[in-house]
Every structure is written in C-alpha cells, then in structure tokens.
Enzyme design. Structure first.
Site, PDB file in Angstrom:
ATOM      1  N   GLN A  32     -22.687 -62.078  70.138  1.00  0.00           N
ATOM      2  CA  GLN A  32     -21.860 -61.968  68.933  1.00  0.00           C
ATOM      3  C   GLN A  32     -22.441 -62.926  67.904  1.00  0.00           C
ATOM      4  OE1 GLN A  32     -18.822 -59.741  69.009  1.00  0.00           O
ATOM      5  NE2 GLN A  32     -20.224 -59.026  70.596  1.00  0.00           N
TER       6      GLN A  32
ATOM      7  N   GLY B  34      -9.469 -59.592  66.599  1.00  0.00           N
ATOM      8  CA  GLY B  34     -10.749 -59.211  67.197  1.00  0.00           C
ATOM      9  C   GLY B  34     -11.915 -59.332  66.230  1.00  0.00           C
ATOM     10  N   HIS B  35     -13.108 -59.061  66.752  1.00  0.00           N
ATOM     11  CA  HIS B  35     -14.309 -59.223  65.922  1.00  0.00           C
ATOM     12  C   HIS B  35     -14.369 -58.179  64.802  1.00  0.00           C
ATOM     13  CE1 HIS B  35     -16.759 -56.915  69.242  1.00  0.00           C
ATOM     14  NE2 HIS B  35     -15.692 -56.261  68.910  1.00  0.00           N
ATOM     15  N   ASN B  36     -14.846 -58.632  63.648  1.00  0.00           N
ATOM     16  CA  ASN B  36     -15.079 -57.772  62.483  1.00  0.00           C
ATOM     17  C   ASN B  36     -13.803 -57.196  61.879  1.00  0.00           C
ATOM     18  OD1 ASN B  36     -17.759 -57.235  64.413  1.00  0.00           O
ATOM     19  ND2 ASN B  36     -18.121 -57.708  62.263  1.00  0.00           N
TER      20      ASN B  36
ATOM     21  N   SER C  77     -12.698 -54.521  64.359  1.00  0.00           N
ATOM     22  CA  SER C  77     -13.063 -53.698  63.212  1.00  0.00           C
ATOM     23  C   SER C  77     -11.885 -53.007  62.530  1.00  0.00           C
ATOM     24  CB  SER C  77     -14.121 -52.647  63.591  1.00  0.00           C
ATOM     25  OG  SER C  77     -15.277 -53.290  64.072  1.00  0.00           O
TER      26      SER C  77
END
Lengths: 334, 334, 334
Positions: A198, A239-241, A259
């Site tokens: 990541q 979460g990521h993004n 996302s």
C-alpha cells in the site's frame, strides 16, 4: 475556573442581554443542572417547559423564544447552540501549553519541529517529519517518516500516524486513532493471499476531528482523502482510497470500504456500513446501522433499519418473511 | 526511488515483454494515474477502456488481453494482479532496518532477543519473551511474559501482545492491535458477575496480517487459534477460543463471538457478526453486515443484507413486514 | 504452577468431595481437555455425555448431577460455574506485583500515588491525579489531570484516561481502552460544524471490567456514568452522557449513542446499536446485532436479527419484501 460578566459574555457571543448584565457567570450546564452562577441554553422547543424551572443565571436562546417566562436573564442570538458552544469555550479554555520537547521524546534529527510546538513524553517522530506551529502532541504520539501535522493541531495521547501522511491545520485527533495503516489489499495466488503493498498516503484537510480508536487506512496507489471540516466519531474504519467530502459527519462505529466516495455535508449514522467502489452524493443522510450497497445519486435520507421488537413477535415476523417468496407465488396464482 | 528496466522487471515477475525492454520504470499507478515512467495493471475487464487511454510506460496483463490496443508496453503473465503486487514490492522496498535495541526500550533480562532483531523506542518486553530473527518492533510495542514473535515479523507502533501468546513468522501487525486480552467470560452469581480467569493463550500461525486496532482475545482454558495466512482487516474483534482456518480473510469491523470455528479459505464481509459456538465450513463467503446465527455446513455465499433505500419507501416496507404475520393468517383463511 | 489437594480446593469452593480428597490438582481444563492432574466442571446439561469420558482428576458439578457416572472425583456445589471460576483464580494467581514507580514513568509532582501502587514503564500521570492502593498501571498508561483510579484496579498496557475521570475500585481495564475522549458534539453553523466543548467527565463505579480498545466518551456538560459491576467487552463505543446501570453486560462491538440510559442487569449482544436519548428498563436482553430505536419499558428479550441464509434464497426474500407494500395494497382490494 474563570468568571465573566453577562455583558462581556454577550459581546463575545454577539447576543443581546435581557436582564442584569453585571451577573457573574463561572460555568455552564443544562436547563436542569445549571446553578445560579451558570449559563444554559434553549435550542430544542421540547425543553421549553424546563426553561420556566431552570435555576441558571442566564439562558442563551433565539429571538422567537425571548418572551418565554423564566427567572433567568436572557442572551438572545440567532444560533443559540453555536453561541452556547462559544460560551463553553470561553469558560473552559484548553489547558495552557508550554512549547518545547519533552526529554523522553525521540525525534529524528531531520524532523522539523516548530519552536511553538509542544512534544509530550515518549513521543516518537520520524525522519523528515514536519510539526507545525503551536501543534500539541500529547504523550506517546508516533509520527512516521515524511508525515506532516498542520499548525494548531492537537493529538491526544497515543495517536499513531504512519509515514507519508498529511494532517491539516487545527486537527483534533483522539487517543488510539491510527492514520495511515495499510489498506486491506491482497491478490489471491495459489490458494493463499499475496499482499499488495500500500504505497499511497493519507491526506487530511483543515479543521478535521478524528475520534478515539478510529482508523484511516493509507491508499493503495493514491491517497485516502478526508476533506476540510469532516468530523469522525470513535471506532470508525475508513478503508483505502476512500474520499470523504468536506463537512460530512460520521457517527461512531461506521465502516467505509475501500474506494467509496462520500459527498460533502453528508451525515452517516452510527454503525452504518458503506460498501466500496461506490459514490454517495452531497447532502445524503444515512440512518444508523444501514448498509449502503449501491451509489446514491440524490440528496436525502436513506435507511435499511429494522427496529428491535419483543423477541417472540420478531420470530413470527422473520418466519412470515421467509414464507413470503412462496406466498407471492401462490398469490400470483389467485 | 528505485528505477528498474522493463526487462529486469519482466524477469522478476515471470512475465513476457511486448515492447521496449529498456524502458526505465520508477513507480506504479492505476491505469488512470500512472505516468510515463510508471507501470500499471489490468486485471478487471471493466477497465479495458482505460487501457487505451493510459499514459503508463507499461501494463501488466493476462494472455487473454495481450492484443488489446494501448500505447503502453505490455508485461504478459498469468496472474496480473499478483505480479503487479510483486512489482510494487520491488519498487517500494520496506525501509532498511538496523538491528539493535533502542536505549529507551525496557527489556526483561530473561527475554531472548535475536541479534538481527530491531527493537524500537519505548518498547516493553517481559520475562522469558522470545523475539525471533529479523523481527522489527516499531515504537511502543508491548510483549508480555513468555510470548514469542516469529522470525521476520513486523509490529507497527503501539501493538500490545499480552503474556502467553505465540505469533508466527512473517506476521504484519498494525498499530493499536491487541493480542491476548481476556476473553469475555463471567459467571452469574447472586445478581452480579464473577470473572472467569482466562488462562488460555493465543496461537497465531505464519504469514498472518492483523489490522489496526483489531483485538484477538486469549482463550478461556485453551488457545484462540489463527491459522497460517489469515488476513484480518482493522477493528475486528475475535472472541476467546475462536479458530480461524488457514487463508481466510475478514474485512473491517467483523465480530466473531467466542468458540466460533471458521473454516479455511473463507471470506467474511465488513461488519458481519458470527455468533459463538458454531462452525462455518471451508470456502464460505459471508456478505458484509450479515449475521451468522447457525452452523454453515456447505461452501457458498450467505447473506442477510438489507440494502438502504430512500427513507420513506423503507418505512412503508417495514410497516408492511410488520403486518405480514396477520396478513399470512388472513391468507390462510382464503 | 501451584498444586492443591482436592480437600483444600473443596474448602475454598464451599464444595463437598465425593472421591479421594488427597488428589493433587495443578490445573484446569474442559471436560474434553483436562488431564489427570486437572479439575474441570459441568454446568451445561448438554455436556453430560462428556462427563463419562473425561480424564480429569475431578469435576465441579451441581447436586442434581452428583449421581452421573464418571471416573473423576466430584466437587458438589450449588453454582458449579462460579465455583470453577474460583478454582481457576486459585490455580492461576495474578503475577506478583512489586510496588513502586518505574524510572521511565513521568509523574506530575502534584499527583498522589499510593505507596502500594505499581506504576509501569513509560506511564504518564498528570497534575493532581490520584492512584489508589495496590493499583497496577502496566506499561504506557496515561492518566490525565485530576483523574482518579480506585484501589486494587489494574490497567493493562496502553490505557488512556483523559483528565477529569473517576475509575472505581477493582477495575480491570484492557489494552487500548480510552476513557474520557470528547463526546461527538457539534453545532451546525454556516455550513460547517462548530465544536461543543465537552466539559463533563466519566464516572465509573466499582468492579467494572472494560475490554480492549473500548471507548467511553466524557459527558458534554455532566458525566457519562458506568455503574458498579458493569462488564464491557472489546471494541465497544459508549457515547457522551450515557448511563449504564449496575451489573449490565455488553458484548463486543456494541455502540451506545449519546444520552441513552441502559438499566441494571441488562445484557446487550455483540454488534447491537442503541440509539441516543432513549431509556432501556432493567433486565432487558438485546440480541446480537439488533438496533434499539425506541425506549424499552419492560424487561424481556428484544431483537431485530436477520439470520444469514444462502445468498440466492436471500435475494428472493429481499425482492419479495420489496414488493410487499404494493402486494398489501392489492390484497386489501380482494
């Protein structure tokens, strides 16, 4: 404890005094709890009854309520709740901070620490990190390599910021929050999971508050983004993004999967879950414990809430719902 | 930042180059974001359109996609997503670690610390603990008496491992995770709760990743067990005596109650809850926010998800469901 | 490891021995796992079959079960589960604690630390804080200004207590818990959020256990209150001004929104959410993952649980429920 005259308080709040402006105010409370040296407020009409009975010295209220009966002096202003917040801030100033670096803090020589910053005991600050003016890191903060904390931000004890994260100005980050841990990214390979490194970061705007034990993952390739003025309660997982638009507020225990893009001025109720790779428009309210599975393109209120009821009754309901598909078939036959 | 030629990269990924093997690659991005010195990948067919428009130097893709039009050079291999993960790892190697023990770390004299391990500032390591080869404990890790951390594991800042826990090799444990706190065990006695001492431990296999602020309780009498290759996202709660089978993956905010046994190669969606004392077969997928109340004996996908809808519409649905039991009775009369 | 004779154990548990009182017991296990020097227990009738097969030296059981066949000696007493808890506590005494203050701890000179207290490495204790007799703060505890920790309490590593909080006697607080972070209070003002300073505290009674990474927010104006004997599992979020009545138990991942009042002797299942500003009577059980949206005025069991089922079947159910409002209309036509 500070004390301030009602007249002074009115000037600070932009309010008009109805009553004795020389009264000394040294604290604040609810309509029910406030004592004769305290200020209170009325913002919700259903508490009007309590106004008649309050022992408070003064009450902040809206022009529409200025004629209501009460023994308290009145501070009349357009937004009583926001004005009361201002009164609280005046009566309870944050503890004074002495700039400097505690001798037990471990600071990489390449880090830039503003002279006005206060770095508490047992903090650990990495290579090339930047700590802005008047920042307060309470005990045991960890700031990773290359991360930056903007001016006038306060990190309560035990906040972790991984490498490569950017926190804006005037942030308040509560104890146990973790900013920039790896997003949950794995590729299936031969019956096992291969980690996707990541390598994005986290970008957090100005005036953001982050609750205790909330986690915001770093992006996979690009940044996770929290825009200006966002308020995150405790125990939230981002979460990521993910992108959270400016001035949105998320209540405790919300989960936002990777996302997802949440608009501006949204309100997400406690325990709600937003699935990944979907978009939510500006001005959307999600009820507590609801699950968002698809894009929401229009402002408004959305829900998938089942209110609890007595267990036996609930069991009958569940059983009836389970028979529903076959019931529907039979009805079509009629 | 590293740079690597496309030919070198192809060798490392086991891929075939279509295009100029001398191109220098110094980073990675998505099809949309990657620049002319970066590599990207195509794994999901719905992004094929973006392939034609990418500015990336090279794209990792599957043999089936090798003829698709793009200006980028191609790296053709069987599993593009896993290969891209490998490329990311090459381009973003973890920061170099210098073995040694930070002077502020507090290590019990009986603890065994491998010479190649790196123990960060303010770590606390208890009696008879064992820290393996090339382990990295970042700042403020706490490792209790008799616990062991296997070779090449990395604990990010502020990880707590209680006494009597065993972490396998190559673990990655994120900030704020707590391994081995007491399970929730109380016996009712005279209107109050008597604590059941939790004297089991936690046994964690190899290649396990544990997310930020995730908690794994110690067993009551025997161990809580997390098998090899399990991936746990952030904010997960694992109760005492749970067993999670190898290579299962649990998304954020999942709760698993005591003594549940989850099979191998399972996938549990975010916010799902698994009740205690039940068994889930291998290869089961549970949708986000679903509740598992009974044993699941067959592989497959399970759900109890209600997708959010506009609030008014939802209220009509809830009202109709509540009338359903009496409606069913009437229909039986017809 | 300690060893104790069956006769001695019986005296401590208030049990009657059926069998050889000279047997030495040096551990405890389940009916299945206990070995020939260990004690086990039978509390749940569905494990009676295992009693016949146990290899344990002795089994704690109720008078009603005293005639059941087993090779093990019997310890007969009224509440076998609570007695077994007592046996576990005898066989696994907590590690001995040496009073004193670790040299790396940072203690404000105005704080009062009992001579019998043990303050671990890297703890940070603020102005005017009070640490009672025989309190154990393990590593990296943070206790804010004016907060008090009652006698014989134990804080596991990395617990944060903000300023102005009161913890009663014999508390057990697990790693990562945060007591007294700001409640989630903001007033809308000109499209943004203005923070309401949270000037209440947290008041926690005696004999309370708080799980790992659980968060309890401070009150807005008055205190958040956790009464005597309450047991909170891991990852729980308690909002500002909540009151939890004595001897209630909340399982993991529960969220309680601001100003909710939960009665005494309640049991809240894992992942349940209680909305704010509502009251729950004494003796209420809420099933796991249920949502409480209204006051509950009578003791009993409440639920809004949807058990997971195979995904396809579930999709049919959801579709049928969505057609239900129009179906109801048609039926009314019949």
């Amino acid at each position: 404890v500070l004390a301030i005259s009602l007249d002074e308080l009115a000037v600070r709040l932009g309010a008009v005094v109805l009553g004795d402006g020389n009264l000394r105010i040294s604290g604040a409370g609810t309509l029910r709890s406030a004592g004769p040296d305290q200020v209170t407020f009325l913002a919700n009409p259903r508490y009007r009854q309590q106004l008649a009975e309050t022992r408070a010295a003064a009450v902040v209220l809206a022009p529409a309520d200025r004629e209501l009966p009460t023994r308290a002096a009145k501070l009349v202003c357009a937004n009583p709740y926001a004005a009361f917040a201002e009164a609280l801030a005046l009566l309870h100033p944050p503890p004074e901070v002495t700039p400097g670096i505690h001798p037990t803090a471990q600071i990489d020589p390449s880090a830039q620490i503003a002279a006005s910053a206060c770095i508490g005991p047992h903090c650990v600050i990495g290579r090339d990190a930047i700590i802005g003016d008047a920042v307060v890191l309470e005990a045991m903060a960890s700031v990773g390599a290359g991360s930056a904390v903007g001016a006038a931000s306060r990190l309560h004890p035990r906040v972790s910021i991984y490498a490569g994260c950017r926190i804006g100005q005037r942030a308040i980050i509560h104890s146990g929050a973790v900013i920039g841990a790896d997003g949950f990214g794995f590729a299936p390979e031969a019956g096992a999971w291969r980690k996707i490194p990541q390598v994005g970061g986290v970008w957090i705007g100005d005036d953001v508050e982050i609750g205790a034990n909330t986690t915001i993952d770093r992006g996979a390739l690009e940044d996770t983004v929290i825009e200006d003025g966002v308020k995150l309660d405790n125990q939230i997982q981002i979460g990521h993004n993910v992108l959270i638009g400016a001035h949105s507020a998320l209540a405790g225990c919300v989960g936002v999967a990777g996302s997802a893009r949440i608009g501006r001025h949204c309100r997400i109720g406690g325990g709600a879950v937003i699935l990944g790779h979907l978009e939510i428009a500006d001005g959307v309210t999600i009820q507590a414990m609801s699950l968002v599975t698809h894009a929401i393109r229009e402002a408004g209120e959305y829900s998938s809430v089942w209110p609890a009821m007595p267990h036996r009754e609930w069991l009958r309901t569940v059983a009836a719902v389970r028979r529903l598909p076959s019931l529907s078939d039979k009805l079509r036959g009629l």
